[in-house]
Design a protein around this motif. Structure first.
Motif, PDB file in Angstrom:
ATOM      1  N   GLN A  45       0.824  -1.207   0.000  1.00  0.00           N
ATOM      2  CA  GLN A  45       0.000   0.000   0.000  1.00  0.00           C
ATOM      3  C   GLN A  45       0.862   1.263   0.000  1.00  0.00           C
ATOM      4  O   GLN A  45       0.565   2.229  -0.714  1.00  0.00           O
ATOM      5  CB  GLN A  45      -0.933  -0.008   1.213  1.00  0.00           C
ATOM      6  CG  GLN A  45      -2.014  -1.080   1.137  1.00  0.00           C
ATOM      7  CD  GLN A  45      -3.005  -0.983   2.278  1.00  0.00           C
ATOM      8  OE1 GLN A  45      -2.879  -0.144   3.152  1.00  0.00           O
ATOM      9  NE2 GLN A  45      -4.001  -1.849   2.264  1.00  0.00           N
ATOM     10  N   ARG A  51      -5.153   1.811  -1.501  1.00  0.00           N
ATOM     11  CA  ARG A  51      -5.636   1.554  -0.143  1.00  0.00           C
ATOM     12  C   ARG A  51      -6.778   0.550  -0.178  1.00  0.00           C
ATOM     13  O   ARG A  51      -7.653   0.619  -1.042  1.00  0.00           O
ATOM     14  CB  ARG A  51      -6.118   2.851   0.516  1.00  0.00           C
ATOM     15  CG  ARG A  51      -4.997   3.870   0.751  1.00  0.00           C
ATOM     16  CD  ARG A  51      -4.036   3.384   1.834  1.00  0.00           C
ATOM     17  NE  ARG A  51      -2.932   4.321   2.065  1.00  0.00           N
ATOM     18  CZ  ARG A  51      -1.748   4.224   1.506  1.00  0.00           C
ATOM     19  NH1 ARG A  51      -1.491   3.218   0.673  1.00  0.00           N
ATOM     20  NH2 ARG A  51      -0.801   5.105   1.761  1.00  0.00           N
ATOM     21  N   VAL A 168      -4.278  -6.502  -3.309  1.00  0.00           N
ATOM     22  CA  VAL A 168      -4.514  -5.066  -3.147  1.00  0.00           C
ATOM     23  C   VAL A 168      -5.111  -4.468  -4.418  1.00  0.00           C
ATOM     24  O   VAL A 168      -6.028  -3.637  -4.357  1.00  0.00           O
ATOM     25  CB  VAL A 168      -3.198  -4.356  -2.758  1.00  0.00           C
ATOM     26  CG1 VAL A 168      -3.367  -2.838  -2.827  1.00  0.00           C
ATOM     27  CG2 VAL A 168      -2.761  -4.776  -1.358  1.00  0.00           C
ATOM     28  N   ALA A 172      -8.739  -2.969  -3.650  1.00  0.00           N
ATOM     29  CA  ALA A 172      -8.783  -1.506  -3.684  1.00  0.00           C
ATOM     30  C   ALA A 172      -9.635  -1.000  -4.844  1.00  0.00           C
ATOM     31  O   ALA A 172     -10.090   0.156  -4.831  1.00  0.00           O
ATOM     32  CB  ALA A 172      -7.371  -0.941  -3.804  1.00  0.00           C
TER      33      ALA A 172
END
Length: 336
Positions: A45, A51, A168, A172
């Protein structure tokens, strides 16, 4: 159309259990991989600027049979629209014909999964409800680290960095998995039974001549256009993950340079049969995705910075096409 249970049985038997390890070694590897995934999340991140909320997609450490089962489940979900389309056009097969046909295709899928089940170190499954799941294949990671003589602690964290990047990417950007599923449905919408038979014939001839892979089995212009879009996305995802692991790696993995050098050699495949199967399954194209995608990401980030690069995650229209991957400046002009 496919006997998925039979495919799992065949695939699991072909893959085998993997390298010999003691119970203590197995437990230690599982614990370290789980910890490595957790440790990788904030590192990824921070490097990427993406995020994601904690706990949005589970991390599972599996054996080879578990990976085969997970991928059979995933394939069944992805192929469901195509099966429905063909059934609608041709009707349900007879009981005996269906049973024999599904066992044959189940065996073929099982052989493919069995081969891949010995190679894959990790995989993010974006189609698992509700937000996907990350699979880390412990026996293959142990086998690979032994094969290249890597420090086990460094190698396991290195793998986790790459695979956690995929988790991620998707968590995200929840629209990303939906977009890929839409592309699979779009393929289903282009399939006509008569055209499929002709496509299979052309694809089989390409494979026999040594100039094709299973990706050539469905090859209408419309299908190729969709596959080109998917190729662009997959090149982005794989290249981005490679850039992240190479960017973060030196700060937390002492032997990262040696690992990367040895692993790149390993990616080329070992014996003649291994190389043949890689080509037939399209794994040579997969390796090109890593390479070309990483070149694309590095070029754009070097030119405009990571924050501007992250426009790539803003929606389907911002994703690079296959042509954009080969010409990053064209993507910059079009999107930025």
């Amino acid at each position: 159309m496919v006997d998925w249970d039979f495919a799992v049985t065949v695939g699991s038997r072909l893959a085998g259990p993997g390298p010999e390890v003691s119970a203590a070694e197995a437990l230690a590897a599982v614990d370290e991989l789980r910890e490595g995934a957790d440790r990788s999340t904030p590192l990824v991140q921070e490097f990427t600027g993406l995020r994601t909320e904690a706990g949005t997609a589970p991390v599972l450490v599996v054996d080879r049979g578990g990976w085969v089962q997970a991928n059979a489940d995933g394939f069944a979900k992805i192929l469901a629209p195509i099966v429905d389309k063909l059934t609608e056009k041709k009707g349900e097969p007879g009981a005996i014909t269906g049973a024999i046909g599904s066992r044959v295709t189940g065996a073929e899928v099982g052989l493919m999964l069995g081969f891949l089940g010995t190679k894959v170190l990790g995989q993010f499954d974006p189609f698992y409800s509700p937000r996907g799941r990350l699979l880390l294949v412990a026996p293959n990671i142990v086998h690979a680290e032994r094969e290249i003589g890597a420090d086990p602690h460094d190698f396991r964290l290195w793998v986790c960095l790459h695979e956690e990047t995929h988790r991620v990417q998707f968590t995200a950007n929840p629209w990303l998995g939906e977009h890929l599923m839409e592309q699979m449905n779009a393929v289903a919408g282009t399939i006509e039974p008569s055209a499929l038979v002709e496509g299979l014939r052309r694809g089989a001839e390409a494979i026999r001549s040594g100039n094709g892979s299973v990706l050539d089995l469905v090859s209408s212009p419309e299908q190729k256009e969709i596959l080109d879009r998917v190729t662009g996305v997959m090149s982005l995802l794989e290249g981005h993950a490679d850039v992240v692991m190479d960017g973060v790696g030196p700060t937390v993995i002492p032997s990262v340079e040696q690992i990367r050098k040895k692993f790149n050699q390993r990616r080329q495949g070992a014996g003649t049969l291994d190389k043949l199967l890689r080509r037939l399954l399209g794994l040579d194209a997969k390796m090109a995705q890593y390479r070309d995608g990483a070149v694309f990401v590095r070029h754009v980030v070097d030119k405009v910075g990571m924050a501007e690069f992250n426009a790539v995650w803003s929606g389907p229209d911002a994703l690079p096409s296959k042509a954009d991957i080969a010409d990053p400046d064209a993507w910059i002009t079009r999107v930025l």
